[in-house]
Scaffold this motif. Structure first.
Motif, PDB file in Angstrom:
ATOM      1  N   LYS A  58       0.852  -1.182   0.000  1.00 33.11           N
ATOM      2  CA  LYS A  58       0.000   0.000   0.000  1.00 33.11           C
ATOM      3  C   LYS A  58       0.891   1.236   0.000  1.00 33.11           C
ATOM      4  CE  LYS A  58      -4.030  -1.932   0.331  1.00 33.11           C
ATOM      5  NZ  LYS A  58      -5.062  -1.774  -0.661  1.00 33.11           N
ATOM      6  N   GLU A  59       0.524   2.227  -0.800  1.00 35.79           N
ATOM      7  CA  GLU A  59       1.293   3.462  -0.910  1.00 35.79           C
ATOM      8  C   GLU A  59       0.470   4.632  -0.392  1.00 35.79           C
ATOM      9  OE1 GLU A  59       2.881   6.397  -4.441  1.00 35.79           O
ATOM     10  OE2 GLU A  59       2.550   4.289  -4.903  1.00 35.79           O
ATOM     11  N   PHE A  60       1.124   5.484   0.388  1.00 36.39           N
ATOM     12  CA  PHE A  60       0.483   6.668   0.931  1.00 36.39           C
ATOM     13  C   PHE A  60       1.351   7.881   0.612  1.00 36.39           C
ATOM     14  CE2 PHE A  60      -0.422   3.008   3.562  1.00 36.39           C
ATOM     15  CZ  PHE A  60      -1.804   3.017   3.627  1.00 36.39           C
ATOM     16  N   ARG A  61       0.730   8.954   0.155  1.00 39.97           N
ATOM     17  CA  ARG A  61       1.420  10.224  -0.096  1.00 39.97           C
ATOM     18  C   ARG A  61       0.740  11.280   0.754  1.00 39.97           C
ATOM     19  NH1 ARG A  61       3.907  10.441  -5.820  1.00 39.97           N
ATOM     20  NH2 ARG A  61       4.040   8.226  -6.311  1.00 39.97           N
ATOM     21  N   ILE A  62       1.474  11.760   1.754  1.00 42.58           N
ATOM     22  CA  ILE A  62       0.907  12.704   2.706  1.00 42.58           C
ATOM     23  C   ILE A  62       1.905  13.833   2.944  1.00 42.58           C
ATOM     24  CG2 ILE A  62      -0.014  12.989   5.037  1.00 42.58           C
ATOM     25  CD1 ILE A  62      -0.445   9.900   5.003  1.00 42.58           C
ATOM     26  N   ASN A  63       1.494  15.062   2.681  1.00 43.19           N
ATOM     27  CA  ASN A  63       2.295  16.252   3.004  1.00 43.19           C
ATOM     28  C   ASN A  63       3.749  16.144   2.538  1.00 43.19           C
ATOM     29  OD1 ASN A  63       0.056  17.409   4.260  1.00 43.19           O
ATOM     30  ND2 ASN A  63       0.555  16.440   6.208  1.00 43.19           N
ATOM     31  N   GLY A  64       3.962  15.787   1.292  1.00 43.43           N
ATOM     32  CA  GLY A  64       5.318  15.721   0.754  1.00 43.43           C
ATOM     33  C   GLY A  64       6.102  14.509   1.196  1.00 43.43           C
ATOM     34  N   THR A  65       5.431  13.465   1.601  1.00 44.52           N
ATOM     35  CA  THR A  65       6.073  12.231   2.058  1.00 44.52           C
ATOM     36  C   THR A  65       5.482  11.043   1.304  1.00 44.52           C
ATOM     37  OG1 THR A  65       6.423  13.109   4.275  1.00 44.52           O
ATOM     38  CG2 THR A  65       6.406  10.731   4.072  1.00 44.52           C
ATOM     39  N   VAL A  66       6.334  10.097   0.960  1.00 43.58           N
ATOM     40  CA  VAL A  66       5.871   8.818   0.409  1.00 43.58           C
ATOM     41  C   VAL A  66       6.108   7.764   1.483  1.00 43.58           C
ATOM     42  CG1 VAL A  66       6.159   7.070  -1.378  1.00 43.58           C
ATOM     43  CG2 VAL A  66       6.496   9.472  -1.945  1.00 43.58           C
ATOM     44  N   GLU A  67       5.057   7.017   1.808  1.00 44.39           N
ATOM     45  CA  GLU A  67       5.171   5.934   2.784  1.00 44.39           C
ATOM     46  C   GLU A  67       4.550   4.691   2.173  1.00 44.39           C
ATOM     47  OE1 GLU A  67       4.510   6.711   7.014  1.00 44.39           O
ATOM     48  OE2 GLU A  67       3.090   5.031   6.973  1.00 44.39           O
ATOM     49  N   MET A  68       5.229   3.566   2.320  1.00 39.14           N
ATOM     50  CA  MET A  68       4.720   2.304   1.786  1.00 39.14           C
ATOM     51  C   MET A  68       4.714   1.249   2.878  1.00 39.14           C
ATOM     52  SD  MET A  68       6.319   2.021  -1.976  1.00 39.14           S
ATOM     53  CE  MET A  68       5.876   3.213  -3.213  1.00 39.14           C
ATOM     54  N   HIS A  69       3.666   0.445   2.864  1.00 39.72           N
ATOM     55  CA  HIS A  69       3.521  -0.658   3.811  1.00 39.72           C
ATOM     56  C   HIS A  69       3.490  -1.955   3.016  1.00 39.72           C
ATOM     57  CE1 HIS A  69       1.264   2.064   6.917  1.00 39.72           C
ATOM     58  NE2 HIS A  69       2.279   2.673   6.358  1.00 39.72           N
ATOM     59  N   ALA A  70       4.241  -2.940   3.464  1.00 37.81           N
ATOM     60  CA  ALA A  70       4.195  -4.280   2.882  1.00 37.81           C
ATOM     61  C   ALA A  70       3.649  -5.213   3.953  1.00 37.81           C
ATOM     62  CB  ALA A  70       5.585  -4.737   2.436  1.00 37.81           C
ATOM     63  N   VAL A  71       2.512  -5.824   3.664  1.00 37.82           N
ATOM     64  CA  VAL A  71       1.844  -6.690   4.632  1.00 37.82           C
ATOM     65  C   VAL A  71       1.772  -8.099   4.050  1.00 37.82           C
ATOM     66  CG1 VAL A  71      -0.284  -7.100   5.918  1.00 37.82           C
ATOM     67  CG2 VAL A  71       0.489  -4.756   5.492  1.00 37.82           C
ATOM     68  N   ASP A  72       2.298  -9.060   4.800  1.00 38.41           N
ATOM     69  CA  ASP A  72       2.255 -10.465   4.407  1.00 38.41           C
ATOM     70  C   ASP A  72       0.885 -11.028   4.766  1.00 38.41           C
ATOM     71  OD1 ASP A  72       2.789 -13.147   3.871  1.00 38.41           O
ATOM     72  OD2 ASP A  72       3.840 -13.450   5.757  1.00 38.41           O
ATOM     73  N   LEU A  73       0.165 -11.497   3.758  1.00 36.24           N
ATOM     74  CA  LEU A  73      -1.196 -11.965   4.000  1.00 36.24           C
ATOM     75  C   LEU A  73      -1.265 -13.233   4.839  1.00 36.24           C
ATOM     76  CD1 LEU A  73      -2.991 -11.218   0.637  1.00 36.24           C
ATOM     77  CD2 LEU A  73      -3.104  -9.987   2.788  1.00 36.24           C
ATOM     78  N   THR A  74      -0.180 -14.000   4.906  1.00 33.43           N
ATOM     79  CA  THR A  74      -0.205 -15.212   5.725  1.00 33.43           C
ATOM     80  C   THR A  74      -0.068 -14.892   7.205  1.00 33.43           C
ATOM     81  OG1 THR A  74       2.198 -15.577   5.661  1.00 33.43           O
ATOM     82  CG2 THR A  74       0.883 -16.529   3.861  1.00 33.43           C
ATOM     83  N   GLY A  75       0.437 -13.696   7.511  1.00 29.17           N
ATOM     84  CA  GLY A  75       0.633 -13.309   8.906  1.00 29.17           C
ATOM     85  C   GLY A  75       1.884 -13.904   9.514  1.00 29.17           C
ATOM     86  N   GLU A  76       2.692 -14.585   8.705  1.00 25.11           N
ATOM     87  CA  GLU A  76       3.903 -15.220   9.229  1.00 25.11           C
ATOM     88  C   GLU A  76       5.060 -14.241   9.403  1.00 25.11           C
ATOM     89  OE1 GLU A  76       4.835 -18.518   6.713  1.00 25.11           O
ATOM     90  OE2 GLU A  76       2.886 -19.448   7.008  1.00 25.11           O
ATOM     91  N   ARG A  77       5.009 -13.124   8.676  1.00 23.28           N
ATOM     92  CA  ARG A  77       6.085 -12.132   8.763  1.00 23.28           C
ATOM     93  C   ARG A  77       5.505 -10.804   9.217  1.00 23.28           C
ATOM     94  NH1 ARG A  77       8.154 -13.593   2.766  1.00 23.28           N
ATOM     95  NH2 ARG A  77       5.906 -13.546   2.511  1.00 23.28           N
ATOM     96  N   GLU A  78       6.330 -10.039   9.903  1.00 20.01           N
ATOM     97  CA  GLU A  78       5.921  -8.726  10.391  1.00 20.01           C
ATOM     98  C   GLU A  78       5.689  -7.779   9.212  1.00 20.01           C
ATOM     99  OE1 GLU A  78       5.504  -7.517  13.599  1.00 20.01           O
ATOM    100  OE2 GLU A  78       5.666  -9.605  14.206  1.00 20.01           O
TER     101      GLU A  78
END
Length: 72
Positions: free
Chosen positions: A19-39
């Motif tokens: 997931k990508e978020f652009r907020i106030n001149g910042t790019v932030e990305m989250h990577a989520v493992d759907l199996t829940g095995e990794r943080e």
């Protein structure tokens, strides 16, 4: 396909949703493992929200999930 898209494809092929978020001149990305095995992993670039910053953020996220990118 851009370099950014190619790296995102690699991350997704490991089973992550990105997931990508652009907020106030910042790019932030989250990577989520759907199996829940990794943080979930988060990368952020605070230098702007253009294509160069998106690329740097994707590179940081790739490193966080264990992908070693070529280069110096």
């Amino acid at each position: 396909m851009t370099g950014t898209d190619a790296i995102l494809s690699q991350i997704r092929s490991m089973g992550y949703i990105v997931k990508e978020f652009r907020i106030n001149g910042t790019v932030e990305m989250h990577a989520v493992d759907l199996t829940g095995e990794r943080e979930p992993q988060i990368a952020r670039c605070n230098d702007g929200d253009g294509p160069d910053e998106k690329y740097r953020c994707v590179c940081l996220l790739a490193g966080a999930v264990g992908i070693v990118l070529g280069g110096l």
